[in-house]
Design an enzyme around this catalytic site. Structure first.
Site, PDB file in Angstrom:
ATOM      1  CG  ASN A   1      13.654  41.494  12.101  1.00 21.51           C
ATOM      2  OD1 ASN A   1      14.636  40.770  12.317  1.00 21.51           O
ATOM      3  ND2 ASN A   1      12.435  41.247  11.968  1.00 21.51           N
TER       4      ASN A   1
ATOM      5  CE  LYS B   1      11.999  39.860   8.590  1.00 20.03           C
ATOM      6  NZ  LYS B   1      10.899  39.612   7.837  1.00 20.03           N
TER       7      LYS B   1
ATOM      8  CG  HIS C   1       8.702  39.056  13.055  1.00 20.26           C
ATOM      9  ND1 HIS C   1       8.331  38.267  12.057  1.00 20.26           N
ATOM     10  CD2 HIS C   1       9.068  40.218  12.458  1.00 20.26           C
ATOM     11  CE1 HIS C   1       8.553  39.018  10.870  1.00 20.26           C
ATOM     12  NE2 HIS C   1       9.080  40.019  11.193  1.00 20.26           N
TER      13      HIS C   1
ATOM     14  CD  GLU D   1       9.692  36.454   9.411  1.00 20.88           C
ATOM     15  OE1 GLU D   1      10.788  36.569   9.893  1.00 20.88           O
ATOM     16  OE2 GLU D   1       9.544  37.175   8.252  1.00 20.88           O
TER      17      GLU D   1
ATOM     18  CD  GLU E   1       7.122  43.394  10.656  1.00 16.89           C
ATOM     19  OE1 GLU E   1       7.081  42.297  10.580  1.00 16.89           O
ATOM     20  OE2 GLU E   1       7.992  44.133  11.067  1.00 16.89           O
TER      21      GLU E   1
ATOM     22  N   GLY F   1       8.199  40.733   3.177  1.00 17.57           N
ATOM     23  CA  GLY F   1       9.164  40.155   2.252  1.00 17.57           C
ATOM     24  C   GLY F   1       8.856  39.684   0.968  1.00 17.57           C
TER      25      GLY F   1
ATOM     26  CB  SER G   1       7.365  45.438   0.969  1.00 17.92           C
ATOM     27  OG  SER G   1       7.272  43.860   0.896  1.00 17.92           O
TER      28      SER G   1
HETATM   29  O1  G3P Z   1      10.300  42.877  10.545  1.00 20.01           O
HETATM   30  C1  G3P Z   1      10.296  43.408   9.525  1.00 20.01           C
HETATM   31  C2  G3P Z   1       9.861  42.528   8.375  1.00 20.01           C
HETATM   32  O2  G3P Z   1       8.938  41.615   8.805  1.00 20.01           O
HETATM   33  C3  G3P Z   1       9.475  43.361   7.122  1.00 20.01           C
HETATM   34  O3  G3P Z   1      10.370  42.558   6.347  1.00 20.01           O
HETATM   35  O4  G3P Z   1      11.808  42.400   4.356  1.00 20.01           O
HETATM   36  O5  G3P Z   1       9.328  43.023   4.066  1.00 20.01           O
HETATM   37  O6  G3P Z   1      10.893  44.442   5.000  1.00 20.01           O
HETATM   38  P1  G3P Z   1      10.512  43.299   4.658  1.00 20.01           P
END
Ligand code: G3P
Length: 250
Positions: free
Chosen positions: A11, A13, A95, A97, A167, A173, A213
């Site tokens: 993803n 984003k 998601h 977000e 998630e 992130g 992450s």
């Molecule tokens: O959709 C994947 C995401 O929300 C995870 O983000 O940067 O923590 O891998 P990240």
């Protein structure tokens, strides 16, 4: 579980230029991907068509959102028809977000899931709890509540086109990946809930991905867990080298 094909989604984003995405695509096209792993990448909407044209046909492309109504006066939106007519086979919905920043309710996410499935799209349905909810012991209630909105609107057969992405919001992130135990525990409970609320067959067949992450270092351990059927990767999917490692290295 061997019966569920391992799935890795990237993803992006709202990141990346045409050039950066082309580099990622070239890397993936040149990599020797494990045929037992399904790979889907999700660039920003501006880059969907170019990505679908350039990427090897065994790698699928996902939109990061879609609207639940037919083509019409919906400024700023993409419709399901635009995606299906142009070879975009997947869409990410719900998601965190979208839920938090853009205030999408579980009902709206469920309506969009239904519209996407009705049009033949496959859906990566994201769910997850905040840190506050986890600390209050509400993880499973929150996640199952988000799932229930969808269960109420789609048919049992529809689940063959849905992949769930768990998630935890606190892991997105942040560099704070869930431990293998935390992730397995949540995935196991979600699968049990699916068995009760949809059917044992759907629970057995539905892939539950972990997102938050994930990187080339922690993916191997997480992948050993019986109920972790893949990943939805954010930040690390933007780095050509590690996105290849994650997808190839399973
Ligand atoms: O959709 C994947 C995401 O929300 C995870 O983000 O940067 O923590 O891998 P990240």
């Amino acid at each position: 579980d061997m019966a569920r094909k391992f799935f890795v989604g990237g993803n992006f984003k709202a990141n990346g230029s045409l050039k950066a995405i082309q580099t990622i695509v070239e890397n993936l096209n040149g990599a020797k991907l494990d045929p037992n792993v399904e790979v889907v990448i999700s660039p920003p909407s501006l880059f969907l068509l170019t990505t679908a044209e350039k990427v090897d046909s065994k790698i699928k492309v996902a939109a990061q959102n879609v609207f639940d109504k037919p083509d019409g006066a919906w400024t700023g939106e993409l419709t399901v028809k635009m995606l299906t007519e142009h070879g975009i086979e997947w869409v990410i919905l719900g998601h965190s977000e979208r839920r938090t920043i853009f205030k999408e309710s579980s009902e709206f996410v469920a309506d969009k899931t239904k519209a996407a499935l009705d049009s033949g799209l496959n859906v990566i349905l994201c769910i997850g709890e905040t840190l506050e909810e986890r600390e209050a012991g509400k993880t499973i209630d929150v996640c199952c509540g988000q799932l229930k909105a969808v269960v109420d609107k789609i048919s049992t057969a529809d689940w063959s086109k849905v992949v769930i992405a768990y998630e935890p919001v606190w892991a997105i992130g942040t560099g704070k990946v869930a431990t293998t135990e935390q992730a397995q525990e949540a995935h196991g409970s979600l699968r049990e809930w699916l068995a009760k609320s949809v059917s044992p067959e759907v629970a057995q067949a539905t892939r539950i991905l972990y997102g938050g992450s994930v990187n080339e270092k922690n993916c191997k351990d997480l992948a050993t867990q019986p109920d972790i059927d893949g990943f939805l990767v954010g930040g690390a999917s933007l780095k050509p080298a590690s996105s290849v490692t994650i997808t190839v290295g399973m």
